[in-house]
Design a protein around this motif. Structure first.
Motif, PDB file in Angstrom:
ATOM      1  N   GLY A 167      -7.346  -8.398   2.185  1.00  0.00           N
ATOM      2  CA  GLY A 167      -8.594  -8.228   1.468  1.00  0.00           C
ATOM      3  C   GLY A 167      -8.657  -6.705   1.256  1.00  0.00           C
ATOM      4  N   LYS A 168     -10.064  -6.119   1.307  1.00  0.00           N
ATOM      5  CA  LYS A 168     -10.244  -4.742   1.465  1.00  0.00           C
ATOM      6  C   LYS A 168     -10.593  -4.137   2.752  1.00  0.00           C
ATOM      7  CE  LYS A 168     -12.910  -5.328  -3.251  1.00  0.00           C
ATOM      8  NZ  LYS A 168     -11.684  -4.457  -3.874  1.00  0.00           N
ATOM      9  N   HIS A 216       0.634  -1.064   0.004  1.00  0.00           N
ATOM     10  CA  HIS A 216      -0.026   0.084  -0.085  1.00  0.00           C
ATOM     11  C   HIS A 216       0.981   1.314  -0.226  1.00  0.00           C
ATOM     12  CE1 HIS A 216      -3.937   1.848   0.334  1.00  0.00           C
ATOM     13  NE2 HIS A 216      -3.330   2.781   1.220  1.00  0.00           N
ATOM     14  N   HIS A 265      -9.891  -3.754   9.123  1.00  0.00           N
ATOM     15  CA  HIS A 265      -9.967  -5.097   8.320  1.00  0.00           C
ATOM     16  C   HIS A 265     -10.633  -6.030   9.145  1.00  0.00           C
ATOM     17  CE1 HIS A 265      -5.790  -5.095   9.655  1.00  0.00           C
ATOM     18  NE2 HIS A 265      -6.135  -6.081  10.476  1.00  0.00           N
ATOM     19  N   THR A 290      -7.527   0.424   0.897  1.00  0.00           N
ATOM     20  CA  THR A 290      -6.525  -0.634   0.799  1.00  0.00           C
ATOM     21  C   THR A 290      -7.155  -2.063   0.236  1.00  0.00           C
ATOM     22  OG1 THR A 290      -7.229  -1.493   3.209  1.00  0.00           O
ATOM     23  CG2 THR A 290      -5.449   0.139   3.086  1.00  0.00           C
ATOM     24  N   ASP A 291      -6.244  -2.826  -0.408  1.00  0.00           N
ATOM     25  CA  ASP A 291      -6.720  -3.786  -1.098  1.00  0.00           C
ATOM     26  C   ASP A 291      -5.512  -4.841  -1.540  1.00  0.00           C
ATOM     27  OD1 ASP A 291      -7.942  -5.914  -2.236  1.00  0.00           O
ATOM     28  OD2 ASP A 291      -9.026  -4.479  -3.986  1.00  0.00           O
ATOM     29  N   ASP A 292      -5.350  -6.133  -0.892  1.00  0.00           N
ATOM     30  CA  ASP A 292      -4.101  -6.791  -1.145  1.00  0.00           C
ATOM     31  C   ASP A 292      -4.780  -8.287  -0.701  1.00  0.00           C
ATOM     32  OD1 ASP A 292      -3.265  -8.100   1.702  1.00  0.00           O
ATOM     33  OD2 ASP A 292      -3.551  -5.869   2.123  1.00  0.00           O
TER      34      ASP A 292
END
Length: 405
Positions: A348-349, A316, A360, A342-344
């Motif tokens: 996740g989101k 991020h 999260h 954020t998203d990975d």
């Protein structure tokens, strides 16, 4: 003179022009420091695994495609605030480090956060738990990524009280993290109608918990809350088994437990332990794929949630720097990170709030019985998914100066 430039001058002019249009000249240099515990009680949680996770994040981001050139350095803060602060200061002042991550050990993380604010750089804490990082001691230059003491208290503490564990005795590591974890778990216990009947502070680190466990045993509390982590958690659970504490009817609540701790203990010793984590290597296809890559570089070990957090936050951070094309203003970079969802693959989101808290989901797990485990690292069964907006402290309750009323 015939109007022609000498050959040497032509060559120099060509090289100068090439330098101006070289892709390397357009790259933004980024230096990330992994500052954690490489030799002490938290080295399995942090250590070389955090460096590997950061490298995997850089590899997946493909910085050259975004005009970035990324370098990673690492150091051992030895779980000492003065050492951590000194390394951070040297990295920022002399070694051109732009962002520090890992942190592990709350007293050290608070010290790094302060130096980072002074130098207007970026600190993303993954391993230290104190919720004060996004509370009274929040900073425009700091983000708290993986978990905190409030989330652990709401997850494990709340679950144990609902299961009938309404009287507690704490074994508390005698430094910021342990004290904050006891404070936040006590608030959850009393809110749910439970009661704390006693507590004892244990030196950090310590190998012998016998006298402390005897006090907890004699208290008659239904739950013995372990407000510690790493090697201290492992030692206290092992020795509780030797004293027959759970056989006598009392329950252990591991308030901060990592998969590496359970692996070290084994399912025979740790079976039935309830814990809260935001990541487990076997959650889904994406966590398994990352964990397989990680294991190949870590002699078969699976990543902890702290390692996953380092991977996630480095990704991020690099996304934000790729947008701003600058690392000069740390507070501006953090503001950009907060503005971007954020998203990975591992968490996740999510979002990063104004106070620096990354939001999260968390998961309530129970350690499997030996007969249920299908392999060395098959450790957890998931009991519950706890939504991020329920497990972390509400934004307005942390007394963070960055949050406008």
């Amino acid at each position: 003179m015939n109007g022609r430039l000498p050959l040497a001058a032509l060559a120099a002019a060509f090289l100068a022009g090439a330098a101006l249009i070289s892709p390397a000249s357009a790259q933004t240099a980024v230096k990330i420091g992994i500052l954690g515990d490489r030799s002490g009680a938290y080295s399995d949680i942090s250590g070389e695994g955090s460096v590997v996770a950061a490298r995997l994040a850089v590899e997946d981001f493909k910085p050259e495609q975004h005009g970035l050139k990324v370098e990673i350095v690492s150091a051992d803060h030895q779980n000492k605030p003065d050492v951590g602060a000194a390394i951070a200061r040297q990295w920022y002042d002399r070694d051109n480090v732009d962002m520090i991550t890992d942190g592990v050990t709350s007293s050290v993380a608070l010290a790094i956060s302060q130096v980072t604010k002074e130098k207007n750089k970026v600190f993303i804490d993954t391993g230290a738990g104190t919720a004060d990082l996004t509370g009274p001691q929040c900073s425009p230059n700091t983000i708290h990524w993986v978990y905190d003491t409030v989330a652990l208290a709401n997850g494990t503490g709340g679950a144990m009280v609902k299961r009938g564990g309404n009287t507690w005795f704490f074994l508390t590591a005698d430094y910021v993290f342990g004290q904050t974890l006891q404070r936040d778990t006590t608030a959850v216990i009393t809110k749910n109608g439970g009661k704390v009947v006693g507590s004892v502070k244990t030196p950090f680190p310590t190998a012998d918990f016998s006298s402390f466990l005897l006090q907890a045993q004699s208290s008659g509390a239904k739950v013995i809350g372990l407000a510690n982590a790493g090697a201290d958690t492992i030692n206290s659970i092992k020795q509780a088994g030797e004293f027959g504490i759970t056989e006598g009817g009392q329950s252990l609540a591991g308030l901060l437990v990592f998969s590496s701790d359970v692996h070290s203990l084994g399912t025979k010793v740790a079976q039935g332990l309830v814990l809260t984590e935001p990541f487990y290597w076997d959650l889904n296809d994406q966590t398994r794929a990352f964990s397989d890559r990680f294991s190949k570089q870590m002699k078969g070990s699976k990543p902890t949630s702290n390692h996953a957090g380092v991977y996630s936050d480095v990704l991020h951070y690099l996304k934000a720097v790729a947008e701003t094309k600058s690392v000069a203003d740390g507070a501006a970079t953090v503001a950009k990170m907060k503005a971007m969802p954020t998203d990975d693959p591992l968490f996740g989101k999510g979002v990063i709030r104004a106070d620096g808290r990354k939001i999260h989901d968390m998961y309530l797990f129970e350690v499997k019985k030996p007969a249920e485990s299908k392999g060395e690292w098959d450790l957890y069964k998931k009991l519950e998914t706890i939504p991020g907006d329920q497990v972390f402290r509400p934004l307005g309750e942390g007394n963070c100066p960055l949050v406008k009323g």
